[in-house]
Design a protein around this motif. Structure first.
Motif, PDB file in Angstrom:
ATOM      1  N   UNK A 136      23.924  13.148 -13.352  1.00  0.00           N
ATOM      2  CA  UNK A 136      25.190  13.727 -12.920  1.00  0.00           C
ATOM      3  C   UNK A 136      25.263  13.634 -11.395  1.00  0.00           C
ATOM      4  N   UNK A 137      26.460  13.688 -10.879  1.00  0.00           N
ATOM      5  CA  UNK A 137      26.649  13.610  -9.436  1.00  0.00           C
ATOM      6  C   UNK A 137      27.971  14.214  -9.041  1.00  0.00           C
ATOM      7  N   UNK A 138      28.275  14.169  -7.754  1.00  0.00           N
ATOM      8  CA  UNK A 138      29.560  14.645  -7.260  1.00  0.00           C
ATOM      9  C   UNK A 138      29.814  16.099  -7.579  1.00  0.00           C
ATOM     10  N   UNK A 139      31.045  16.347  -8.051  1.00  0.00           N
ATOM     11  CA  UNK A 139      31.457  17.719  -8.341  1.00  0.00           C
ATOM     12  C   UNK A 139      30.621  18.332  -9.456  1.00  0.00           C
ATOM     13  N   UNK A 140      30.216  17.481 -10.410  1.00  0.00           N
ATOM     14  CA  UNK A 140      29.394  17.999 -11.507  1.00  0.00           C
ATOM     15  C   UNK A 140      28.046  18.466 -10.988  1.00  0.00           C
ATOM     16  N   UNK A 141      27.427  17.674 -10.120  1.00  0.00           N
ATOM     17  CA  UNK A 141      26.153  18.080  -9.527  1.00  0.00           C
ATOM     18  C   UNK A 141      26.321  19.351  -8.708  1.00  0.00           C
ATOM     19  N   UNK A 142      27.438  19.461  -8.023  1.00  0.00           N
ATOM     20  CA  UNK A 142      27.683  20.682  -7.250  1.00  0.00           C
ATOM     21  C   UNK A 142      27.783  21.889  -8.177  1.00  0.00           C
ATOM     22  N   UNK A 143      28.461  21.705  -9.319  1.00  0.00           N
ATOM     23  CA  UNK A 143      28.563  22.806 -10.291  1.00  0.00           C
ATOM     24  C   UNK A 143      27.189  23.179 -10.822  1.00  0.00           C
TER      25      UNK A 143
END
Length: 551
Positions: free
Chosen positions: A461-468
């Protein structure tokens, strides 16, 4: 909480000391730098079964020491007490692995087994990752997870108690049935033996009394004739009469003897007195020896009957009275057995009904809790970019037991219309990580004293998903301790404490080291994770923005 980890001569680590902190602890580094070795080392000291070749090449032994802080109510204290080990606010685990494979463990400086380590580890650390077979992916533990989520301890205690009562009632019924069957098999013998003994009515000590009486009569029969002849010779018709006549004759002639008969007369008088006493004694003895021949016959018949029945039952004759009582009681048990069986059957039916009621109450509460858990997990999946996935707790009926009649398993469907299946089999690597994280977030607070470890749970996962993902890991760490091994800068930026795992080569030997990062070094590490080996000003700026956003 895990406070310290000291590793010596394991794999590519020569000496490493780590001081962990409360909150979110992140470990980052290039692939192959040794991040997984840290988890292998922690698993080793906790007694987990893992790889066997842990000792660093060229070293005689490898050693790991882990230090945990224990609260006064920590579950580890009960494990220590049961194992007879000292418990305090600090728990020190140490385990050594020699080059030839021998393993030795100490708990607070006392030798301990790997089994005790593993039991302790269940109260200290919880590992989650894509290859997690000890935690959420293990279906065997899903029922316990659901029960912790729903705080089912009171219902479970009630169910276990009713299960024990049910089993006790069943055992009592089985024992009574077996005893009744055993007694019923010898009913004819019991009735005959009890009737025979009741008729005989043996008394304690009767054999000895009868034997003495019989011997006395038998002896009297042999000597009585001689005593009777002696009585006749000594009596008035015998010696006593003759001596009396002689005394009369001598007393009549004494006047003409000028005293010469005085002495003989006196002696004869004395002898006559002694003879009279002897004759009386013989007569009394003869009277005492008188018996009825029928009495001897009856005594012998009674004695022989007692001894014959005693031989038949293989007991001493004096034990016949006790045997009579025992057999009478067994016969009474047989006669009352049917009624007792009926009472025990009613008791078992009642215990079974109470267990079924307790198990049903637990099952109904589990199903209600499962619906709450399913909704909670699905609400957590949306921010993780899995809003179309479905999570469902499924139930199957199991054989009754102390935990009720439910088997529980967590299932998922990653897309609408897709079949649901076991968590570990349906989800891909990245999806699985997010499912596990969502589930763990929903279970937060059920085990606040555990140190939670997430091994690359953000893979794929990356981006916004990783941030979540990072946000939720930080939430989990609030008020507790979370260790996360990650390749995601968005997750690493959320850490309260950051360690970098790296490799170095010394004298052609590859070694791994872990460094606690300063704020500036942390920026560089996040920049490396964002841009690769070439750290640019833009990458540093992006790293600072990530850290700022996380703050």
């Amino acid at each position: 909480m895990l406070r310290g980890l000291d590793i010596r001569d394991l794999l590519i680590i020569d000496r490493l000391e780590l001081d962990f902190q409360p909150g979110l602890n992140v470990l980052t580094g290039e692939t192959g730098a040794g991040k997984s070795i840290l988890l292998d080392s922690l698993g080793f000291v906790l007694g987990w079964r893992g790889r066997a070749d842990l000792v660093r090449s060229g070293a005689a032994q490898g050693e790991v020491t882990a230090i945990f802080d224990l609260s006064p109510a920590h579950a580890a204290r009960a494990v220590l007490e049961e194992a007879g080990l000292p418990a305090g606010d600090e728990l020190i685990l140490r385990r050594v692995n020699t080059a030839d494979g021998r393993k030795t463990a100490w708990i607070n400086d006392r030798r301990a087994s790997g089994e005790v380590l593993r039991r302790l580890s269940e109260t200290l650390v919880e590992l989650h990752g894509q290859h997690d077979d000890r935690g959420l992916l293990n279906a065997a533990g899903h029922r316990a997870i659901l029960d912790r989520f729903a705080d089912h301890d009171p219902l479970r205690r009630a169910t276990r108690e009713e299960w024990r009562n049910r089993n006790a009632a069943a055992k009592a019924l089985d024992v009574a049935r077996a005893a009744l069957a055993e007694v019923a098999a010898e009913e004819d013998f019991l009735r005959h033996a009890v009737a025979e003994l009741d008729k005989l009515a043996p008394e304690p000590g009767e054999d000895a009394r009868l034997d003495t009486h019989r011997r006395r009569m038998q002896a009297a029969e042999k000597v009585r004739a001689d005593i009777a002849r002696a009585e006749a010779i000594l009596g008035l018709d015998g010696a006593e009469g003759a001596m009396g006549d002689a005394l009369c004759w001598l007393e009549g002639a004494a006047e003409g003897t000028e005293g010469r008969l005085d002495a003989p007369i006196a002696a004869l008088s004395r002898a006559l007195t002694e003879l009279g006493e002897a004759s009386d004694g013989v007569s009394r003895c003869l009277q005492d020896l008188e018996f009825d021949p029928l009495d001897l016959e009856a005594t012998e018949e009674r004695l022989f009957t007692l001894r014959g029945i005693a031989r038949k039952h293989d007991v001493p004759a004096d034990a016949l009275a006790d045997l009579s009582d025992t057999l009478s009681q067994r016969l009474a048990d047989l006669d009352s057995g049917t009624e007792r069986i009926a009472d025990l059957e009613r008791a078992f039916s009642g215990a079974k009904a109470r267990y079924e009621a307790a198990a049903l109450a637990l099952a109904q509460s589990r199903r209600a809790a499962a619906q709450r858990l399913d909704r909670a997990v699905e609400s957590e999946l949306a921010p993780l970019r899995m809003d179309r996935a479905r999570f469902e707790t499924r139930f199957t009926e199991a054989d009754p037991g102390p935990e009720g009649r439910d088997e529980v398993s967590f299932t998922v469907a990653t897309n609408p219309g897709a079949p649901a299946g076991p968590l570990a089999k349906i989800a891909s690597g990245g999806e699985l990580s997010r499912f596990l994280l969502a589930l763990k977030v929903c279970l937060t607070g059920t085990d606040p004293e555990l140190t939670m470890i997430f091994d690359e749970i953000d893979r794929g996962v990356g981006g916004a998903t990783a941030d979540a993902v990072g946000r939720r890991l930080a939430d989990l760490a609030s008020g507790g301790q979370v260790l996360v091994v990650t390749h995601s800068p968005q997750v690493a930026a959320r850490g309260a404490h950051h360690w970098q795992v790296s490799k170095r080569v010394e004298n052609d030997v590859t070694l791994s080291t872990v460094t606690a990062l300063s704020p500036e070094a942390r920026v560089d590490e996040l920049a490396r994770m964002l841009s690769g080996d070439a750290i640019t000003a833009e990458a540093r700026a992006a790293a600072r923005r990530l850290i700022g956003d996380a703050a």
